[in-house]
Design an enzyme around this catalytic site. Structure first.
Site, PDB file in Angstrom:
ATOM      1  N   LYS A 122       0.871  -1.190   0.000  1.00 35.82           N
ATOM      2  CA  LYS A 122       0.000   0.000   0.000  1.00 35.82           C
ATOM      3  C   LYS A 122       0.897   1.225   0.000  1.00 35.82           C
ATOM      4  O   LYS A 122       2.040   1.158   0.455  1.00 35.82           O
ATOM      5  CB  LYS A 122      -0.879  -0.005   1.264  1.00 35.82           C
ATOM      6  CG  LYS A 122      -2.091   0.884   1.173  1.00 35.82           C
ATOM      7  CD  LYS A 122      -3.284   0.187   0.549  1.00 35.82           C
ATOM      8  CE  LYS A 122      -4.454   1.126   0.350  1.00 35.82           C
ATOM      9  NZ  LYS A 122      -5.673   0.435  -0.075  1.00 35.82           N
ATOM     10  N   ASP A 162      -7.164   4.422  -4.268  1.00 34.92           N
ATOM     11  CA  ASP A 162      -7.788   4.295  -2.948  1.00 34.92           C
ATOM     12  C   ASP A 162      -8.370   5.684  -2.669  1.00 34.92           C
ATOM     13  O   ASP A 162      -8.623   6.433  -3.631  1.00 34.92           O
ATOM     14  CB  ASP A 162      -6.750   3.890  -1.879  1.00 34.92           C
ATOM     15  CG  ASP A 162      -7.384   3.507  -0.543  1.00 34.92           C
ATOM     16  OD1 ASP A 162      -7.891   2.382  -0.415  1.00 34.92           O
ATOM     17  OD2 ASP A 162      -7.394   4.336   0.394  1.00 34.92           O
TER      18      ASP A 162
END
Ligand code: NDP
Length: 449
Positions: A122, A162
């Site tokens: 991430k 995201d």
């Protein structure tokens, strides 16, 4: 097991969200370690909680005014035991290393559940795209990629979107990667359709959340038809969660952003949803405008003095939190139950605090944790990678059918894993155990690396 949690706390005391995510997984997998003593000897928990690599970098960029600004960039490459690192980029002022580490850690288990070959990672930045011009966002993305490019690649690490990173940002990031590397590869997912994106990728997370909810309902011989749902957020995941609930005959009565929420007792129908999509995706406006346009809806701004979120305090049967982490606390969880909610399917990552999760589990409601319920997004990202490798595009129905199949399989995997460890109906235990066992066995196969 407590020692592992204490170790993560003492090593990085300020990374609260990471501690929270680690504690939940460690508690769930205790019976797995008891059944497999070699896992302890091989220190699998110590290994799986430590990122393989953490990259932090300076991102300088110029505002339209000519003022130079500096943000911080992150990429946490958590685990590559079952495939290249895979996970989104978040651009939001709240981003710090602890948040990116928690998201990367969750991603490892989520990706494992999808049945596809993807490790976990991430990244992101504390840059806030809100209120910035397209040119400012482009300059920021170019500067971000001018460093990130050396750490990623179609077979190494494949970022996606995201919070704060949608089609516009992915476009600017991809353009810069292509220019620097002089190659057109599937290094990012969530790309636009006409240059390598997959049909259904924008819809996938939200659709998956609802497919997972439908699977949970089916265990009680029920469907979503006629059910009233509370949805938070109004971004990518919230929009397509709402759309699929409508497809399946349900009703959505709430949406929100970080400034407040709207409650529309009559339901957010397709026309109203189209308005929200235009408002949020094109005009980049605020959700209060919904109540200006549709006077039957009530807008409530966020009240920082409240210790609960009134969005979760309306009569409903289902709740789909699709905004951010820890948006449902203990009081909210009690309010949900009091209002008749008996299904929670999480679109956001870790939206429920540990106290809220305990309430859901103790009351045996249908509770689908984010790492299972929102895995549809990364699953279709995996399908985008497959299509990019073959330089093919699959039709919409084919991708949607695969998504449905994957959500069905994730649901079954969670149910089976929980049952085999004596925790029938506990999707948290099921998701953590199944995700963990697959990754850990791959790590052990590959030796001490
Ligand atoms: P978007 O940026 O499209 O939308 C985010 C929404 O959540 C916006 O309405 C935003 O409001 C709201 N929000 C963000 N931060 C906060 C906050 N601190 N408090 C209250 N509201 C907030 O993001 P996505 O829809 O893509 O992501 C939503 C959630 O889903 C995140 O938890 C993400 O990690 C998760 N997720 C996303 C996936 C994807 O494919 N996109 C895949 C799996 C999970 P505002 O506009 O005011 O900021």
């Amino acid at each position: 097991m407590d020692a592992i949690v204490e170790m993560t706390k003492s090593r990085d005391p300020e990374q609260y969200e990471f501690h929270q995510a680690v504690k939940e997984v460690v508690e769930s997998v205790k019976p797995v370690l008891d059944r497999n003593p070699e896992y302890r000897q091989q220190a699998v928990l110590e290994r799986i909680t430590e990122p393989e690599r953490v990259v932090m970098f300076r991102v300088p960029w110029m505002a339209d005014s000519g003022q130079v600004k500096v943000n911080r960039g992150f990429r946490v490459e958590m685990n590559s035991a079952i495939g290249p690192y895979k996970g989104g980029l978040r651009f939001h002022p709240s981003v710090n290393l602890g948040i990116i580490k928690f998201l990367a850690f969750e991603q490892v288990f989520k990706n494992s559940l999808t049945t596809l070959a993807m490790g976990g990672g991430k990244g992101g930045s504390d840059f806030d795209p809100k209120g910035k011009s397209d040119n400012e966002v482009m300059r920021f993305c170019q500067s971000f990629m001018a460093e990130l490019f050396r750490h990623i690649g179609a077979n190494t690490d494949v970022p996606a979107g995201d919070i704060g990173v949608g089609a516009r940002e992915i476009g600017y990031l991809f353009g810069m990667y292509k220019k620097i590397k002089n190659e057109f590869t599937g290094v990012l997912t969530g790309k636009s359709l006409n240059w390598g994106g997959s049909l259904i990728r924008p819809e996938a997370t939200g659709y998956g959340v609802v497919y997972f909810a439908a699977e949970m309902m089916q265990t009680r011989d029920e469907t979503l038809e006629g059910k009233t749902c509370l949805v938070s957020g109004s971004g990518n995941v919230a929009q397509f969660t709402t759309q699929k609930i409508l497809d399946l005959g349900g009703k959505v009565v709430t949406l929100s952003d970080s400034a407040g929420y709207i409650y529309d007792e009559k339901g957010i129908d397709r026309d109203k949803l189209a308005f929200v999509m235009e408002l949020k995706n094109l005009r980049r406006g605020r959700i209060y405008e919904y109540a200006d346009k549709y006077p039957e809806a009530v807008y409530t701004p966020v009240d920082p003095n409240l210790d609960y979120n009134p969005l979760w305090n309306h009569p409903a049967q289902c709740a789909m939190p699709c905004a951010t982490q820890n948006e449902i606390n203990e009081k909210d969880a009690n309010n949900l139950l009091k209002n008749g909610v008996y299904l929670v399917s999480e679109g956001a990552n870790m939206p429920s605090t540990p106290e809220a999760v305990d309430i859901f589990i103790d009351n045996t409601i249908l509770y689908g944790p984010g790492k299972a319920a929102n895995a549809g997004g990364v699953a279709v990202s995996g399908l985008e990678m497959a299509q990019n490798s073959m330089r093919l595009s699959w039709p919409r129905d084919e991708v949607d059918d695969r998504l449905k199949q994957i959500m069905h399989s994730i649901h079954k995997t969670c149910v089976d894993a929980a049952t085999s460890y004596g925790q029938s109906g506990n999707y948290v235990a099921g998701a953590n155990i199944a995700g963990f066992v697959k990754v850990v066995n791959a790590m052990l196969d590959q030796g001490l690396v």
